[in-house]
Design an enzyme around this catalytic site. Sequence first.
Site, PDB file in Angstrom:
ATOM      1  N   ARG A  94       0.630  -1.090   0.303  1.00  0.00           N
ATOM      2  CA  ARG A  94       0.519  -0.240  -0.225  1.00  0.00           C
ATOM      3  C   ARG A  94       0.944   1.609  -0.081  1.00  0.00           C
ATOM      4  N   PHE A 133       8.801  11.050  -2.714  1.00  0.00           N
ATOM      5  CA  PHE A 133       8.168  11.903  -2.507  1.00  0.00           C
ATOM      6  C   PHE A 133       9.355  12.519  -0.813  1.00  0.00           C
ATOM      7  N   THR A 168      10.168   6.755   1.188  1.00  0.00           N
ATOM      8  CA  THR A 168       9.710   4.681   0.781  1.00  0.00           C
ATOM      9  C   THR A 168       9.719   4.877  -0.873  1.00  0.00           C
ATOM     10  N   ARG A 247      -2.734  10.443   3.639  1.00  0.00           N
ATOM     11  CA  ARG A 247      -3.029   9.515   4.917  1.00  0.00           C
ATOM     12  C   ARG A 247      -5.207   9.306   4.928  1.00  0.00           C
ATOM     13  N   GLU A 367       3.011   9.898   7.912  1.00  0.00           N
ATOM     14  CA  GLU A 367       1.865  10.421   7.480  1.00  0.00           C
ATOM     15  C   GLU A 367       1.806  11.570   8.966  1.00  0.00           C
TER      16      GLU A 367
HETATM   17  P1  TGC Z   1       0.606  25.505   9.589  1.00  0.00           P
HETATM   18  O1  TGC Z   1       1.666  26.608  10.200  1.00  0.00           O
HETATM   19  O2  TGC Z   1      -0.414  25.004  10.647  1.00  0.00           O
HETATM   20  O3  TGC Z   1       0.029  24.825   8.687  1.00  0.00           O
HETATM   21  C1  TGC Z   1       1.338  25.746   7.578  1.00  0.00           C
HETATM   22  C2  TGC Z   1       0.783  25.815   6.665  1.00  0.00           C
HETATM   23  O4  TGC Z   1      -0.009  25.066   6.223  1.00  0.00           O
HETATM   24  C3  TGC Z   1      -1.428  25.221   5.709  1.00  0.00           C
HETATM   25  N1  TGC Z   1      -1.134  23.569   5.940  1.00  0.00           N
HETATM   26  C4  TGC Z   1      -2.319  22.356   5.423  1.00  0.00           C
HETATM   27  N2  TGC Z   1      -2.610  22.301   3.906  1.00  0.00           N
HETATM   28  C5  TGC Z   1      -3.120  21.568   3.603  1.00  0.00           C
HETATM   29  N3  TGC Z   1      -3.709  20.452   4.213  1.00  0.00           N
HETATM   30  C6  TGC Z   1      -2.941  20.331   5.473  1.00  0.00           C
HETATM   31  N4  TGC Z   1      -3.150  19.153   5.892  1.00  0.00           N
HETATM   32  C7  TGC Z   1      -2.799  21.727   6.579  1.00  0.00           C
HETATM   33  N5  TGC Z   1      -1.732  21.747   7.641  1.00  0.00           N
HETATM   34  C8  TGC Z   1      -2.183  23.105   7.153  1.00  0.00           C
HETATM   35  C9  TGC Z   1      -1.678  26.525   6.215  1.00  0.00           C
HETATM   36  O5  TGC Z   1      -2.825  26.291   6.512  1.00  0.00           O
HETATM   37  C10 TGC Z   1      -0.569  26.874   6.552  1.00  0.00           C
HETATM   38  O6  TGC Z   1      -1.190  27.476   5.150  1.00  0.00           O
HETATM   39  P2  TGC Z   1      -0.382  29.292   5.587  1.00  0.00           P
HETATM   40  O7  TGC Z   1      -0.982  29.611   3.809  1.00  0.00           O
HETATM   41  O8  TGC Z   1      -0.770  29.893   5.861  1.00  0.00           O
HETATM   42  O9  TGC Z   1       1.482  29.407   4.688  1.00  0.00           O
HETATM   43  O10 TGC Z   1       2.243  24.262  10.104  1.00  0.00           O
HETATM   44  P3  TGC Z   1       3.175  23.865  11.020  1.00  0.00           P
HETATM   45  O11 TGC Z   1       4.624  23.883  11.222  1.00  0.00           O
HETATM   46  O12 TGC Z   1       2.544  24.500  12.219  1.00  0.00           O
HETATM   47  O13 TGC Z   1       3.228  22.270  11.366  1.00  0.00           O
HETATM   48  C11 TGC Z   1       1.432  21.629  11.127  1.00  0.00           C
HETATM   49  C12 TGC Z   1       1.191  19.825  11.467  1.00  0.00           C
HETATM   50  C13 TGC Z   1       2.647  19.339  12.431  1.00  0.00           C
HETATM   51  C14 TGC Z   1       0.189  19.213  11.317  1.00  0.00           C
HETATM   52  C15 TGC Z   1       2.681  19.705  10.436  1.00  0.00           C
HETATM   53  O14 TGC Z   1       3.751  20.282   9.887  1.00  0.00           O
HETATM   54  C16 TGC Z   1       2.495  18.334   9.605  1.00  0.00           C
HETATM   55  O15 TGC Z   1       1.567  17.770   9.695  1.00  0.00           O
HETATM   56  N6  TGC Z   1       3.479  17.125  10.420  1.00  0.00           N
HETATM   57  C17 TGC Z   1       2.938  15.924  10.388  1.00  0.00           C
HETATM   58  C18 TGC Z   1       4.780  16.028   9.026  1.00  0.00           C
HETATM   59  C19 TGC Z   1       4.651  14.246   8.536  1.00  0.00           C
HETATM   60  O16 TGC Z   1       3.364  13.755   8.215  1.00  0.00           O
HETATM   61  N7  TGC Z   1       5.146  13.913   7.420  1.00  0.00           N
HETATM   62  C20 TGC Z   1       5.073  13.045   6.985  1.00  0.00           C
HETATM   63  C21 TGC Z   1       6.233  12.916   5.861  1.00  0.00           C
HETATM   64  S1  TGC Z   1       5.479  11.757   3.666  1.00  0.00           S
HETATM   65  C22 TGC Z   1       5.521  10.377   5.080  1.00  0.00           C
HETATM   66  O17 TGC Z   1       5.784   9.910   5.570  1.00  0.00           O
HETATM   67  C23 TGC Z   1       5.129   9.061   3.584  1.00  0.00           C
HETATM   68  S2  TGC Z   1       5.046   8.056   4.382  1.00  0.00           S
HETATM   69  C24 TGC Z   1       4.743   7.017   2.934  1.00  0.00           C
HETATM   70  C25 TGC Z   1       4.267   6.040   2.800  1.00  0.00           C
HETATM   71  O18 TGC Z   1       5.278   4.655   2.872  1.00  0.00           O
HETATM   72  O19 TGC Z   1       2.725   5.901   2.920  1.00  0.00           O
HETATM   73  P1  FAD Z   2       9.950  13.125  15.999  1.00  0.00           P
HETATM   74  O1  FAD Z   2       9.281  13.322  14.793  1.00  0.00           O
HETATM   75  O2  FAD Z   2      11.130  12.949  16.042  1.00  0.00           O
HETATM   76  O3  FAD Z   2       8.647  12.384  16.148  1.00  0.00           O
HETATM   77  C1  FAD Z   2       9.304  11.861  17.732  1.00  0.00           C
HETATM   78  C2  FAD Z   2       8.004  11.811  18.669  1.00  0.00           C
HETATM   79  O4  FAD Z   2       7.934  12.810  19.031  1.00  0.00           O
HETATM   80  C3  FAD Z   2       7.127  11.100  18.271  1.00  0.00           C
HETATM   81  O5  FAD Z   2       6.326  10.199  19.176  1.00  0.00           O
HETATM   82  C4  FAD Z   2       5.628  11.801  17.624  1.00  0.00           C
HETATM   83  O6  FAD Z   2       4.494  12.342  17.852  1.00  0.00           O
HETATM   84  C5  FAD Z   2       6.643  12.586  18.739  1.00  0.00           C
HETATM   85  N1  FAD Z   2       6.435  14.301  19.050  1.00  0.00           N
HETATM   86  C6  FAD Z   2       6.169  15.222  17.979  1.00  0.00           C
HETATM   87  N2  FAD Z   2       6.174  16.412  17.916  1.00  0.00           N
HETATM   88  C7  FAD Z   2       5.210  16.365  19.275  1.00  0.00           C
HETATM   89  C8  FAD Z   2       4.186  16.890  19.573  1.00  0.00           C
HETATM   90  N3  FAD Z   2       4.806  18.553  19.305  1.00  0.00           N
HETATM   91  N4  FAD Z   2       4.466  16.746  20.703  1.00  0.00           N
HETATM   92  C9  FAD Z   2       4.191  15.778  21.445  1.00  0.00           C
HETATM   93  N5  FAD Z   2       4.981  14.861  20.729  1.00  0.00           N
HETATM   94  C10 FAD Z   2       5.685  14.978  19.544  1.00  0.00           C
HETATM   95  N6  FAD Z   2       8.789  10.327   4.878  1.00  0.00           N
HETATM   96  C11 FAD Z   2       8.429  11.392   4.376  1.00  0.00           C
HETATM   97  O7  FAD Z   2       8.612  12.864   4.050  1.00  0.00           O
HETATM   98  N7  FAD Z   2       8.483  10.281   2.832  1.00  0.00           N
HETATM   99  C12 FAD Z   2       8.400   9.111   2.542  1.00  0.00           C
HETATM  100  O8  FAD Z   2       8.606   8.812   1.642  1.00  0.00           O
HETATM  101  C13 FAD Z   2       8.455   8.308   3.677  1.00  0.00           C
HETATM  102  N8  FAD Z   2       8.655   7.505   4.513  1.00  0.00           N
HETATM  103  C14 FAD Z   2       8.346   6.549   5.301  1.00  0.00           C
HETATM  104  C15 FAD Z   2       8.438   5.075   5.370  1.00  0.00           C
HETATM  105  C16 FAD Z   2       9.207   4.982   7.027  1.00  0.00           C
HETATM  106  C17 FAD Z   2       8.746   3.447   6.861  1.00  0.00           C
HETATM  107  C18 FAD Z   2       8.926   5.476   7.869  1.00  0.00           C
HETATM  108  C19 FAD Z   2       9.523   4.528   9.493  1.00  0.00           C
HETATM  109  C20 FAD Z   2       9.121   7.014   7.675  1.00  0.00           C
HETATM  110  C21 FAD Z   2       8.534   6.775   6.453  1.00  0.00           C
HETATM  111  N9  FAD Z   2       8.675   8.928   6.537  1.00  0.00           N
HETATM  112  C22 FAD Z   2       8.166   9.675   4.928  1.00  0.00           C
HETATM  113  C23 FAD Z   2       8.694   9.709   7.478  1.00  0.00           C
HETATM  114  C24 FAD Z   2       7.908   9.874   7.932  1.00  0.00           C
HETATM  115  O9  FAD Z   2       7.063  10.992   7.831  1.00  0.00           O
HETATM  116  C25 FAD Z   2       8.424  10.151   9.061  1.00  0.00           C
HETATM  117  O10 FAD Z   2       8.845   9.357  10.403  1.00  0.00           O
HETATM  118  C26 FAD Z   2       7.302  11.165  10.662  1.00  0.00           C
HETATM  119  O11 FAD Z   2       6.690  12.302  10.133  1.00  0.00           O
HETATM  120  C27 FAD Z   2       7.801  11.420  12.424  1.00  0.00           C
HETATM  121  O12 FAD Z   2       9.187  11.890  11.685  1.00  0.00           O
HETATM  122  P2  FAD Z   2      10.544  11.458  12.683  1.00  0.00           P
HETATM  123  O13 FAD Z   2      10.457   9.691  12.581  1.00  0.00           O
HETATM  124  O14 FAD Z   2      12.037  12.083  12.771  1.00  0.00           O
HETATM  125  O15 FAD Z   2       9.674  11.471  14.309  1.00  0.00           O
END
Ligand code: TGC
Ligand code: FAD
Length: 388
Positions: A94, A133, A168, A247, A367
Site C-alpha cells: 500500500r 516524495f 519510501t 493519509r 504520514e
Molecule cells: P501550520 O502553520 O499548521 O500550516 C502551515 C501552512 O500549511 C497549511 N496547512 C495545510 N494545507 C493543506 N493541508 C493540510 N493538512 C494543512 N495543514 C496546514 C496551513 O494553512 C498553512 O498555510 P499558510 O498559507 O498559512 O502558510 O504548520 P505547522 O508548521 O504548525 O505544522 C503543522 C503540522 C504539525 C500539523 C504539520 O507540520 C504536520 O502535519 N506534520 C507531520 C509531518 C508529516 O506527516 N510528514 C509525513 C511525511 S511523508 C510520509 O510520511 C510518507 S509515508 C508514505 C508511505 O509509505 O505511505
Molecule cells: P519525530 O518527529 O522526531 O517524533 C518523535 C516522537 O515525538 C513521536 O512520538 C512524535 O509523535 C512526538 N512528537 C512530535 N511532535 C510532538 C509534539 N509537538 N508534542 C508531543 N509529541 C510530539 N517521510 C517522507 O517525507 N517521505 C516518505 O516517503 C516517508 N516514508 C517513510 C517510510 C517509513 C517506513 C517510515 C518509518 C517513515 C517514513 N517517512 C517518510 C518519515 C515519516 O513521515 C516520519 O518518520 C514522521 O513524520 C515522524 O518523524 P520522525 O520520525 O522524525 O519523528
Amino acid sequence: MPRTPLELFDVDHLLTEEEVAMRDTVRSFLEAKVRPHLADWYESATIPVRELAPALGELGVLGMHLEGYGCAGTSATAYGLACLELEAADSGLRSLVSVQGSLAMFAIRRWGSEEQRETWLPRMAAGEAIGCFGLTEPDFGSDPAGMRTRAVRDGDGWVLDGTKMWITNGSVADIAVVWAQTEEGIRGFVVPTDTPGFSAPEIKKKMSLRASVTSELVLEGVRLPAAAAFPEVRGLTGPLSCLNEARFGIVFGALGAARDCLDTALAYAGQRDIFDRPLSSYQLTQAKLADMSLELGKGMLLALHLGRLKDAGALRPEQVSLGKLNSVREAIAIARECRTILGAAGITLEYPVMRHANNLESVLTYEGTSEVHQLVIGRALTGEAAFR
Ligand code: TGC
Ligand code: FAD
C-alpha cells in the site's frame, strides 16, 4: 449468516456495484500474484518494485483517483477501498501505491506545470516510472517547517543541497519530488534521480515495513533547470496538501491489515483444539473476536463516511486526522490481540499477523504520528495550536 466481521456490519450494502467490482478485482489480483510471495519478501527485506509497478499500473491503481494523464479518475472512496485491499496484503505494498499515486503523482497533478504533468504522469500511472516524495529530514520529521534542504537560484536554474530521510521508494525511483527552503519559502522540485549530485542509499535493518524500499536522499549541488520547480505553490501548503491524500488512503488501508489479522485469527480459533474444544468456543476468545470486530466495523463506517465527504469535496484535513488516528490505532490493537489468539504460531511468518503488527508500527509513525493527529484534532476543537 454473516461469516466475516465486515459482513456482520453489512458494509457491502454501503458500496456501489462498481466499487464492489473494483475491490474484488484488486483482491483477486493480490491473492493470485502477491500474497504467495509476501512472507518471503518480508523475510528477505526485498520487494520487486520494478516488476510490480507495471502490473499495478495495468490494474489501474497508480494515481487511480486522479483525473486525466492516463489516470483512472475513480472516486476517492474507490481509491480507499483499493488501499484497504492492498494493505490487507501488506502495508509495504500500500505504501508503494500511496507514495506513487497520492504523494508523487498528486503533487505533480496538483502543483506541477503542464510540461511536468505530461512528461511524468502517464508513465507513472502505467508503472513505467517510479516516484518518491522527500519531505522528512533527519532532524525534521513531525516539524517539516524546519527543513534544512535548500534550493538556491543559479542563473536560470536552481542548485539543491540537503538530506531527506526515511523516503519510501527512494532507491528505486526515477524521480523524486523534493521540498526545499528557498528565498520565497518552501518550494517543490521534480528531481530526476539520475541528476549528478543525487544519490539514494537504502536504509537497512528495518524491523517494520520490510517489504518496502526505504531510503535516504542525498542532494549535493544538484543542478536543475527552472522548469523543475513547481510554478505556483509556496509554503507548507504544498506538501501538506499531498499528505491529506496519502493519509486518506491509510484511513482505509490500515483497516485492511486489521481485517486480514481478524480473518486469520477467526479461522485459526475455529481449527485449534485446546482443552478438547475449539479455541473459538471459549467465551474469552469470543469476547476478543466480538470487540475487535466492533472496532473494525466502526472504523470502516468512519472511513466510508470520510470517503463520501471527500467525494462531495467537503473533507477537511482535521477529519482525515480523525480517520488516520482511529484506523491505525485500532488496527495495531487488533493485530496484537489476534497474535495472542494464534499463540506461538502467531510469531511466525507462516501467518500474516505479526507481519501486519510490525508494519503498523511504521504506519503509526509516518504520514503524521498519532500524536501529531491528536494535536491537529485538538487544534480544531480548541482553536489553540499546541505543536510548539
Ligand atoms: P501550520 O502553520 O499548521 O500550516 C502551515 C501552512 O500549511 C497549511 N496547512 C495545510 N494545507 C493543506 N493541508 C493540510 N493538512 C494543512 N495543514 C496546514 C496551513 O494553512 C498553512 O498555510 P499558510 O498559507 O498559512 O502558510 O504548520 P505547522 O508548521 O504548525 O505544522 C503543522 C503540522 C504539525 C500539523 C504539520 O507540520 C504536520 O502535519 N506534520 C507531520 C509531518 C508529516 O506527516 N510528514 C509525513 C511525511 S511523508 C510520509 O510520511 C510518507 S509515508 C508514505 C508511505 O509509505 O505511505
Ligand atoms: P519525530 O518527529 O522526531 O517524533 C518523535 C516522537 O515525538 C513521536 O512520538 C512524535 O509523535 C512526538 N512528537 C512530535 N511532535 C510532538 C509534539 N509537538 N508534542 C508531543 N509529541 C510530539 N517521510 C517522507 O517525507 N517521505 C516518505 O516517503 C516517508 N516514508 C517513510 C517510510 C517509513 C517506513 C517510515 C518509518 C517513515 C517514513 N517517512 C517518510 C518519515 C515519516 O513521515 C516520519 O518518520 C514522521 O513524520 C515522524 O518523524 P520522525 O520520525 O522524525 O519523528
